[in-house]
Design an enzyme around this catalytic site. Structure first.
Site, PDB file in Angstrom:
ATOM      1  N   GLY A   1      -1.509   6.528  -0.645  1.00 48.25           N
ATOM      2  CA  GLY A   1      -1.357   5.085  -0.151  1.00 48.25           C
ATOM      3  C   GLY A   1       0.112   4.615  -0.451  1.00 48.25           C
ATOM      4  CB  ALA A   2       3.058   6.336  -1.156  1.00 50.69           C
TER       5      ALA A   2
ATOM      6  CB  VAL B   1      -7.550   9.180   1.149  1.00 45.99           C
ATOM      7  CG1 VAL B   1      -6.073   9.458   0.811  1.00 45.99           C
ATOM      8  CG2 VAL B   1      -8.086   7.864   0.869  1.00 45.99           C
TER       9      VAL B   1
ATOM     10  CG  ASN C   1      -1.763   3.540  -4.854  1.00 44.65           C
ATOM     11  OD1 ASN C   1      -1.927   2.846  -5.774  1.00 44.65           O
ATOM     12  ND2 ASN C   1      -1.251   3.345  -3.680  1.00 44.65           N
TER      13      ASN C   1
ATOM     14  CB  SER D   1      -9.482  -2.390  -9.578  1.00 47.94           C
ATOM     15  OG  SER D   1      -9.756  -3.893 -10.010  1.00 47.94           O
TER      16      SER D   1
ATOM     17  CE1 TYR E   1     -10.328  -2.558  -4.365  1.00 51.73           C
ATOM     18  CE2 TYR E   1     -10.673  -3.802  -6.267  1.00 51.73           C
ATOM     19  CZ  TYR E   1      -9.932  -3.179  -5.502  1.00 51.73           C
ATOM     20  OH  TYR E   1      -8.804  -2.925  -5.952  1.00 51.73           O
ATOM     21  CB  ALA E   2     -16.564  -4.248  -8.592  1.00 49.28           C
TER      22      ALA E   2
ATOM     23  CE  LYS F   1      -9.956   0.457  -6.291  1.00 47.53           C
ATOM     24  NZ  LYS F   1      -8.702   1.394  -6.246  1.00 47.53           N
TER      25      LYS F   1
ATOM     26  CB  ILE G   1      -0.731  -5.935  -9.243  1.00 47.48           C
ATOM     27  CG1 ILE G   1      -1.537  -5.315 -10.259  1.00 47.48           C
ATOM     28  CG2 ILE G   1       0.728  -5.562  -9.065  1.00 47.48           C
ATOM     29  CD1 ILE G   1      -1.041  -5.541 -11.563  1.00 47.48           C
TER      30      ILE G   1
HETATM   31  N1  LIG Z   1      -2.909  -5.377  -5.940  1.00 48.56           N
HETATM   32  C1  LIG Z   1      -3.715  -5.592  -7.093  1.00 48.56           C
HETATM   33  O1  LIG Z   1      -3.979  -6.687  -7.516  1.00 48.56           O
HETATM   34  C2  LIG Z   1      -4.647  -4.490  -7.418  1.00 48.56           C
HETATM   35  C3  LIG Z   1      -5.428  -4.559  -8.620  1.00 48.56           C
HETATM   36  C4  LIG Z   1      -6.024  -3.314  -9.079  1.00 48.56           C
HETATM   37  C5  LIG Z   1      -6.110  -2.403  -8.331  1.00 48.56           C
HETATM   38  N2  LIG Z   1      -5.499  -2.104  -7.270  1.00 48.56           N
HETATM   39  C6  LIG Z   1      -5.456  -0.699  -6.319  1.00 48.56           C
HETATM   40  O2  LIG Z   1      -4.196  -0.413  -6.452  1.00 48.56           O
HETATM   41  C7  LIG Z   1      -4.126   0.378  -5.130  1.00 48.56           C
HETATM   42  C8  LIG Z   1      -2.996   0.046  -4.375  1.00 48.56           C
HETATM   43  O3  LIG Z   1      -3.132  -1.374  -4.095  1.00 48.56           O
HETATM   44  P1  LIG Z   1      -1.806  -2.316  -3.310  1.00 48.56           P
HETATM   45  O4  LIG Z   1      -2.258  -3.739  -3.919  1.00 48.56           O
HETATM   46  O5  LIG Z   1      -0.668  -1.557  -3.381  1.00 48.56           O
HETATM   47  O6  LIG Z   1      -2.391  -2.193  -1.980  1.00 48.56           O
HETATM   48  P2  LIG Z   1      -2.035  -2.373  -0.535  1.00 48.56           P
HETATM   49  O7  LIG Z   1      -2.841  -2.598   0.452  1.00 48.56           O
HETATM   50  O8  LIG Z   1      -0.577  -2.999  -0.634  1.00 48.56           O
HETATM   51  O9  LIG Z   1      -1.639  -0.696  -0.268  1.00 48.56           O
HETATM   52  C9  LIG Z   1      -2.577   0.194  -0.170  1.00 48.56           C
HETATM   53  C10 LIG Z   1      -2.112   1.316   0.691  1.00 48.56           C
HETATM   54  O10 LIG Z   1      -3.016   2.257   0.866  1.00 48.56           O
HETATM   55  C11 LIG Z   1      -3.129   2.729   2.221  1.00 48.56           C
HETATM   56  N3  LIG Z   1      -4.489   3.182   2.823  1.00 48.56           N
HETATM   57  C12 LIG Z   1      -5.455   2.369   3.168  1.00 48.56           C
HETATM   58  N4  LIG Z   1      -6.468   3.003   3.516  1.00 48.56           N
HETATM   59  C13 LIG Z   1      -5.996   4.669   3.486  1.00 48.56           C
HETATM   60  C14 LIG Z   1      -6.605   5.692   3.779  1.00 48.56           C
HETATM   61  N5  LIG Z   1      -7.646   5.899   4.349  1.00 48.56           N
HETATM   62  N6  LIG Z   1      -5.945   6.707   3.400  1.00 48.56           N
HETATM   63  C15 LIG Z   1      -4.702   6.760   3.135  1.00 48.56           C
HETATM   64  N7  LIG Z   1      -4.047   5.630   3.022  1.00 48.56           N
HETATM   65  C16 LIG Z   1      -4.737   4.367   3.215  1.00 48.56           C
HETATM   66  C17 LIG Z   1      -2.751   1.400   3.156  1.00 48.56           C
HETATM   67  O11 LIG Z   1      -1.945   1.665   4.470  1.00 48.56           O
HETATM   68  C18 LIG Z   1      -1.606   0.943   2.195  1.00 48.56           C
HETATM   69  O12 LIG Z   1      -0.358   1.327   2.221  1.00 48.56           O
HETATM   70  C19 LIG Z   1      -5.372   0.179  -4.563  1.00 48.56           C
HETATM   71  O13 LIG Z   1      -6.163   1.415  -4.941  1.00 48.56           O
HETATM   72  C20 LIG Z   1      -5.951  -0.893  -4.979  1.00 48.56           C
HETATM   73  O14 LIG Z   1      -7.422  -0.987  -4.991  1.00 48.56           O
HETATM   74  C21 LIG Z   1      -4.810  -3.388  -6.650  1.00 48.56           C
END
Ligand SMILES: NC(=O)c1ccc[n+]([C@@H]2O[C@H](COP(=O)([O-])OP(=O)(O)OC[C@H]3O[C@@H](n4cnc5c(N)ncnc54)[C@H](O)[C@@H]3O)[C@@H](O)[C@H]2O)c1
Length: 248
Positions: A13-14, A65, A91, A143, A156-157, A160, A189
């Site tokens: 997810g990068a 994934v 991620n 999370s 989601y919760a 996580k 974030i």
């Molecule tokens: N943003 C926040 O506040 C926050 C808080 C806590 C946890 N997180 C966690 O951090 C991680 C990244 O979050 P983010 O905010 O950067 O989200 P984002 O939506 O900006 O990025 C997530 C990425 O994952 C990719 N993705 C989605 N489904 C996929 C799959 N099936 N296979 C491969 N890739 C896939 C997406 O295309 C995207 O590029 C996530 O696991 C999210 O749950 C985020």
């Protein structure tokens, strides 16, 4: 020499958000990267940008994934490219928010499949290589809501919170092969995932954060980077909170 010079890392997810920030941070520390995402165009672009900014090898690879063959193939492709896998960052994540009473079964299943089953499949695939190397680091992005619960995010919760259970179980199973497994639990974030929040919700959130700001993707990346380094070699099975104090 840079701290992660010669190390090979997979980050799922990068193409943007926290995953991209982790990729940037590990690039600056010298690691070679195998970046994956379900968005093929996005991940190729991200890999290109990073490899032209830093002096490391960066490969962009499309995968889902939640699908076992995709995970096996992605990890094998990373090993074929670098001859080793030192670090795996799980991620990739999605949200499908709704109150439990209105939540569709598919929205529950999809979130669990990506956020929880995905890290399981990727970790299992990576273990085959890391166990032969007798070294490895796996870091799962959980999370704060997996620790506290959250109305409107039962799926989601749960995913996580499950990821924390997976982290602790794999830490116990993999320790004898010198593979450390930890989780990082971000709070709120600034990424696309949280940009959907309306101003009222954002202000309500801010009032609950002792450090009085949302986190930045780099705040999470710095904690992940520490867990990739030699200095954290005696830490396993832990959840590092990066949440501004919203959940203590
Ligand atoms: N943003 C926040 O506040 C926050 C808080 C806590 C946890 N997180 C966690 O951090 C991680 C990244 O979050 P983010 O905010 O950067 O989200 P984002 O939506 O900006 O990025 C997530 C990425 O994952 C990719 N993705 C989605 N489904 C996929 C799959 N099936 N296979 C491969 N890739 C896939 C997406 O295309 C995207 O590029 C996530 O696991 C999210 O749950 C985020």
């Amino acid at each position: 020499m840079k701290k992660l010079q010669g190390k090979a890392a997979i980050i799922t997810g990068a193409q943007k958000g926290i995953g991209y920030a982790i990729a940037e941070c590990l690039s600056s520390m010298g690691a070679d990267l195998f970046l994956t995402d379900i968005n093929e165009e996005g991940i190729k672009k991200a890999a290109h940008t990073l490899s032209s900014s830093f002096n490391n090898r960066v490969i962009g690879y499309a995968q889902d994934v939640s699908r076992e063959p995709d995970c096996e193939n992605a990890v094998k492709a990373a090993f074929d490219a670098f001859g080793k896998i030192d670090i795996l960052i799980n991620n990739a994540g999605i949200t499908r928010d709704n109150l439990a009473i209105r939540m569709k079964e598919k929205d529950f299943d999809d979130v669990i499949a990506v956020n929880l089953k995905g890290p399981f499949l990727m970790s299992r695939a990576a273990f085959k290589y890391m166990s032969k190397q007798r070294a490895g680091r796996i870091i799962n992005i959980s999370s704060v809501v997996g620790q506290s619960g959250q109305a409107g995010q039962a799926n989601y919760a749960s995913s996580k919170a499950g990821l924390i259970g997976l982290t602790k179980s794999l830490a116990r199973e993999f320790a004898k092969r010198n593979i450390n497994v930890n989780a990082v639990a971000p709070g709120f974030i600034e990424t696309d995932m949280t940009s959907a929040l309306d101003e009222k919700t954002k202000q309500a959130l801010l009032s609950q954060i002792p450090l009085e700001r949302l986190g930045k993707p780099a705040d999470v990346a710095n904690a992940v980077a520490f867990l990739c380094c030699e200095e954290s070699s005696y830490i396993t099975g832990q959840v590092i909170a990066v949440n501004g104090g919203i959940y203590i």
